[in-house]
Motif scaffolding. Structure first.
Motif, short mmCIF file in Angstrom:
data_model
loop_
_atom_site.label_atom_id
_atom_site.label_comp_id
_atom_site.label_asym_id
_atom_site.label_seq_id
_atom_site.Cartn_x
_atom_site.Cartn_y
_atom_site.Cartn_z
N CYS A 151 0.85 -1.20 0.00
CA CYS A 151 0.00 0.00 0.00
C CYS A 151 0.89 1.25 0.00
CB CYS A 151 -0.91 -0.03 1.24
SG CYS A 151 -2.08 1.32 1.27
N ALA A 152 1.90 1.26 0.87
CA ALA A 152 2.80 2.41 0.95
C ALA A 152 3.52 2.63 -0.38
CB ALA A 152 3.80 2.22 2.08
N TYR A 195 -5.30 -2.08 -4.34
CA TYR A 195 -5.31 -0.83 -3.57
C TYR A 195 -5.76 0.35 -4.44
CZ TYR A 195 -3.17 -2.78 0.63
OH TYR A 195 -2.93 -3.49 1.76
N ILE A 196 -5.29 0.33 -5.69
CA ILE A 196 -5.70 1.44 -6.57
C ILE A 196 -7.23 1.42 -6.72
CG2 ILE A 196 -5.56 2.38 -8.93
CD1 ILE A 196 -2.65 1.38 -8.98
N ARG A 197 -7.76 0.22 -6.88
CA ARG A 197 -9.22 0.13 -7.02
C ARG A 197 -9.91 0.62 -5.74
NH1 ARG A 197 -11.54 -5.57 -8.04
NH2 ARG A 197 -9.86 -5.72 -9.52
N GLU A 198 -9.33 0.26 -4.61
CA GLU A 198 -9.90 0.62 -3.31
C GLU A 198 -9.91 2.14 -3.08
OE1 GLU A 198 -11.01 -1.89 -1.28
OE2 GLU A 198 -11.79 -0.20 -0.09
N TYR A 199 -8.83 2.78 -3.50
CA TYR A 199 -8.64 4.20 -3.15
C TYR A 199 -8.94 5.18 -4.27
CZ TYR A 199 -6.43 3.29 1.40
OH TYR A 199 -6.19 2.95 2.71
N LEU A 233 -4.18 8.09 -8.47
CA LEU A 233 -3.72 6.69 -8.49
C LEU A 233 -4.22 6.00 -9.75
CD1 LEU A 233 -4.21 5.45 -4.81
CD2 LEU A 233 -2.08 6.13 -5.91
N LYS A 234 -5.47 6.27 -10.09
CA LYS A 234 -6.04 5.66 -11.28
C LYS A 234 -5.35 6.20 -12.53
CE LYS A 234 -8.81 3.00 -13.41
NZ LYS A 234 -8.44 1.58 -13.30
N GLN A 235 -5.12 7.51 -12.52
CA GLN A 235 -4.48 8.12 -13.69
C GLN A 235 -3.07 7.57 -13.93
OE1 GLN A 235 -4.86 12.07 -12.28
NE2 GLN A 235 -6.84 12.43 -13.25
N ILE A 239 2.48 2.89 -12.07
CA ILE A 239 2.63 2.33 -10.72
C ILE A 239 2.81 0.81 -10.79
CG2 ILE A 239 1.48 1.97 -8.48
CD1 ILE A 239 0.02 4.65 -8.92
N LEU A 240 1.93 0.17 -11.55
CA LEU A 240 1.98 -1.29 -11.60
C LEU A 240 3.27 -1.78 -12.27
CD1 LEU A 240 -1.76 -2.14 -12.31
CD2 LEU A 240 -0.56 -1.87 -10.12
N GLU A 241 3.69 -1.02 -13.29
CA GLU A 241 4.92 -1.38 -13.98
C GLU A 241 6.13 -1.31 -13.03
OE1 GLU A 241 4.95 0.79 -17.79
OE2 GLU A 241 7.04 1.18 -17.23
N GLU A 242 6.18 -0.23 -12.25
CA GLU A 242 7.31 -0.07 -11.32
C GLU A 242 7.30 -1.16 -10.26
OE1 GLU A 242 9.83 2.01 -11.32
OE2 GLU A 242 9.22 3.40 -12.91
N LEU A 243 6.12 -1.47 -9.74
CA LEU A 243 6.02 -2.51 -8.71
C LEU A 243 6.50 -3.84 -9.29
CD1 LEU A 243 2.49 -1.78 -7.12
CD2 LEU A 243 4.72 -1.38 -6.05
N ALA A 244 6.03 -4.16 -10.51
CA ALA A 244 6.37 -5.45 -11.12
C ALA A 244 7.86 -5.51 -11.44
CB ALA A 244 5.55 -5.66 -12.37
N ARG A 245 8.40 -4.41 -11.93
CA ARG A 245 9.81 -4.42 -12.32
C ARG A 245 10.72 -4.63 -11.11
NH1 ARG A 245 11.57 0.79 -14.70
NH2 ARG A 245 9.92 0.37 -16.18
N GLU A 246 10.40 -3.94 -10.04
CA GLU A 246 11.24 -4.08 -8.84
C GLU A 246 11.13 -5.49 -8.27
OE1 GLU A 246 13.42 -1.92 -7.89
OE2 GLU A 246 14.06 -3.09 -6.14
N GLU A 247 9.94 -6.02 -8.29
CA GLU A 247 9.75 -7.38 -7.77
C GLU A 247 10.57 -8.37 -8.61
OE1 GLU A 247 5.73 -8.98 -7.85
OE2 GLU A 247 6.34 -10.55 -6.45
#
Ligand code: SER
Length: 625
Positions: free
Chosen positions: A312-313, A361-365, A372-374, A379-387
């Motif tokens: 979330c953070a 979380y994006i859907r939630e908030y 977040l939606k925009q 966001i998702l790309e960065e999360l996936a790449r780091e993972e």
């Protein structure tokens, strides 16, 4: 009640009482070099609390996104998160205690319907300079009495616990608020004041205190057992720190901050803040990814909480354009994602999951945080790449582990260190994999290796970064201190992109290479010289502190950070030029030393040459006359 409903009701409540509702500021503070992240609702308000006119008026309310990096390790219990929303309302020299306390009481007990029987409050006991907050006590007594509760005020004592009280007096360690903490820690000019905190009692029936490690001591509102949860803090901010004490601010302010999910937890009657609605879809996804239920064991609960918070953070931070990296704020995003991946492994999740949780979380908030939606794709790309990056590291480490293990039949502390230093493979994972084979890694040996290596690399880094000091003569040490001030002055004049690229100091001159694309103008050179000379004239004290990486970053130190050491909580040396307690440090830099004790002895600083060192790197030579 959902957090969306509570947030909406809160903002409407204060709007009806003349407040302008303002949007949350970014998690990245603007024009505030004192901190890396927005960690409380009042941070963006500081100039207005000090007296500057706010364009929207004197009554403001918001729900502010906050991130507290210092709490990363705390996450896992039932009430800590690094990311949270803080509900806030401010009076900038307008209303004061007479309005704030009854309004808060009305909001909590009537608007959202918390039972006043379960509310407790604390107030400032007073000290040599500032008197006991009897005014707040009188108002609290009245609002409680209006609902038929006789509120007894008692001086809190550890030994006697609650003593039948409802209003408790505490000293400045609990009931004083400023960004820097207690009055003695506040730099000159910092605003602060006594506060009155509100606590929710989850009640005796849950047996929280009795089951905790504190069971043999009397319980009280600030007890760490978790029976009581602080849900909000009314700060009566009317003081400003001076050289020898305090003076009144030009205006009396109210600064209220309340944890949104904590208030929701109180309403739920469930002390686990992760039971609040905002976490539910993400929690269910984790349960199905790991085929384990949240409650199945304390270990599983803890791992899920860490992932729930960290993803979330990270989602919100990337939403505010903080991308994973090894530097500054980006380092924390990287750390959050990597920790989430590790805890995912503990849960037995062996597919990529971070961006999936992020999307929930994006859907939630998204209703309340449109950005977040925009920015969803990024966001998702960065999360996936780091993972993915981190998963590769882990995979390589695991393969090496297996190779070593099959050769030797065990993994020693030295082996674990090789895995760590060569492949970035975390010690905890070596331990876990060894345990799966019925073996044990000797952590003491690992730590010894770690320290040896660190000493070596420190002397290396001291050379490289403390500037390859030719010797430790007086003249050289003076130029070394001047180099730190030059570094800072260049950042002030040219911008934060300036970073040290090399340094070499002899007793005659300093030579400093730094990242900057263009030739400096005559005016810029003059401005840098002037800045350094001003600091010399101020005769600032120079001292160092041993800090954890986290603390060093929090306090804004620049210089070399070896982030692979961070997970071990090791200490690094940070030099401060100018005391933070008295007016702020001019320079804070990770460095091995040595330095002079005060700047007044440096003489006059003069830049003798400014030239190109290599592409994108400039070189300055300077002397002390
Ligand atoms: N400044 C106070 C806090 O952060 C109230 O907003 O707790």
């Amino acid at each position: 009640m959902t957090i969306h409903e509570i947030r909406t009701k809160y903002l409407k409540f204060f709007e009806e009482r003349g407040h302008v509702v303002i949007p949350s500021a970014s998690l990245l503070p603007e024009n505030d070099p004192t901190t890396l992240f927005t960690g409380s609702g009042m941070q963006p308000m500081v100039p207005y609390l000090l007296g500057e006119a706010h364009p929207q008026g004197v009554r403001l309310a918001d729900s502010q996104k906050c991130f507290r990096s210092q709490d990363i390790e705390e996450v896992g219990d039932n009430r800590h998160t690094t990311f949270f929303e803080m509900l806030g309302n401010w009076s900038l020299g307008d209303y004061f205690k007479e309005e704030q306390i009854p309004w808060m009481f009305e909001f909590l007990t009537q608007t959202i319907g918390l039972d006043p029987q379960n509310l407790y409050v604390t107030v400032f006991r007073g000290n040599a300079q500032i008197s006991k907050d009897e005014e707040a006590v009188g108002i609290w007594k009245k609002v409680f009495s209006d609902v038929g509760i006789e509120a007894l005020d008692v001086d809190f004592s550890e030994r006697d616990g609650m003593q039948g009280g409802r209003i408790f007096y505490y000293d400045e360690t609990k009931n004083w608020w400023s960004r820097s903490g207690t009055p003695d820690k506040m730099p000159v000019g910092e605003p602060g004041g006594p506060d009155s905190e509100m606590f929710w009692d989850f009640g005796m029936d849950l047996g929280i205190h009795e089951r905790s490690e504190f069971k043999d001591l009397p319980c009280h509102v600030n007890c760490d057992c978790g029976r009581f949860l602080e849900i909000g803090n009314n700060v009566f901010m009317e003081y400003k720190k001076t050289e020898d004490g305090f003076e009144r601010l030009p205006q009396k302010n109210v600064d209220f901050g309340g944890g949104l999910i904590r208030i929701a937890a109180a309403l739920n009657g469930n002390p686990d803040i992760f039971a609040v609605d905002a976490f539910q879809t993400a929690k269910e996804a984790l349960e199905s990814l790991s085929s384990a239920s949240y409650e199945s064991s304390p270990e599983i609960t803890r791992s899920m909480r860490v992932i729930l918070d960290h993803v979330c953070a990270a989602t919100f931070l990337i939403g505010d354009d903080v991308f994973p990296s090894n530097k500054d704020q980006g380092y924390f995003v990287r750390r959050l994602i990597r920790r989430a991946v590790r805890f995912g492994k503990k849960l037995g999740i062996d597919t990529a999951f971070v961006s999936e949780i992020g999307s929930l979380y994006i859907r939630e908030y998204q209703k309340d945080y449109v950005h977040l939606k925009q920015k969803e794709d990024r966001i998702l790309e960065e999360l996936a790449r780091e993972e993915e990056k981190f998963s590769k590291t882990l995979l390589k480490g695991e393969r090496e582990f297996e190779k070593m293990f099959s050769q030797k039949g065990k993994i020693s502390g030295e082996d674990a260190f090789i895995l760590y230093s060569t492949y970035g493979f975390p010690i905890e994972l070596s331990e876990e994999m060894a345990e799966e084979q019925g073996q044990h890694v000797d952590r003491t040996i690992f730590m010894e290796e770690f320290r040896k290596h660190q000493d070596l690399s420190r002397s290396g880094s001291t050379q490289k970064f403390a500037g390859g000091l030719a010797d430790h003569s007086d003249a050289t040490v003076k130029l070394h201190t001047a180099t730190h001030m030059l570094h800072q002055a260049l950042r002030t004049v040219l911008g934060e992109h300036v970073e040290q690229k090399g340094s070499n100091i002899t007793s005659d001159r300093l030579r400093f290479d730094f990242s900057h694309a263009e030739k400096m103008t005559q005016e810029q050179i003059q401005a840098v010289e002037d800045l350094v000379n001003q600091q010399i004239e101020k005769d600032l004290l120079v001292h160092f502190e041993m800090l954890s990486l986290e603390q060093a970053k929090e306090r804004g130190a620049i210089g070399l950070f070896e982030d692979k050491y961070s997970e071990l909580g090791d200490q690094i040396k940070v030099y401060f030029i100018g005391d933070e307690a008295t007016g702020g440090s001019y320079s804070k830099e990770v460095c091995g030393g040595p330095h002079v004790e005060h700047t007044g002895i440096l003489g006059h600083f003069k830049i003798s040459k400014e030239e190109s060192a290599s592409s994108g790197v400039r070189r300055i030579k300077a002397v002390l006359e």
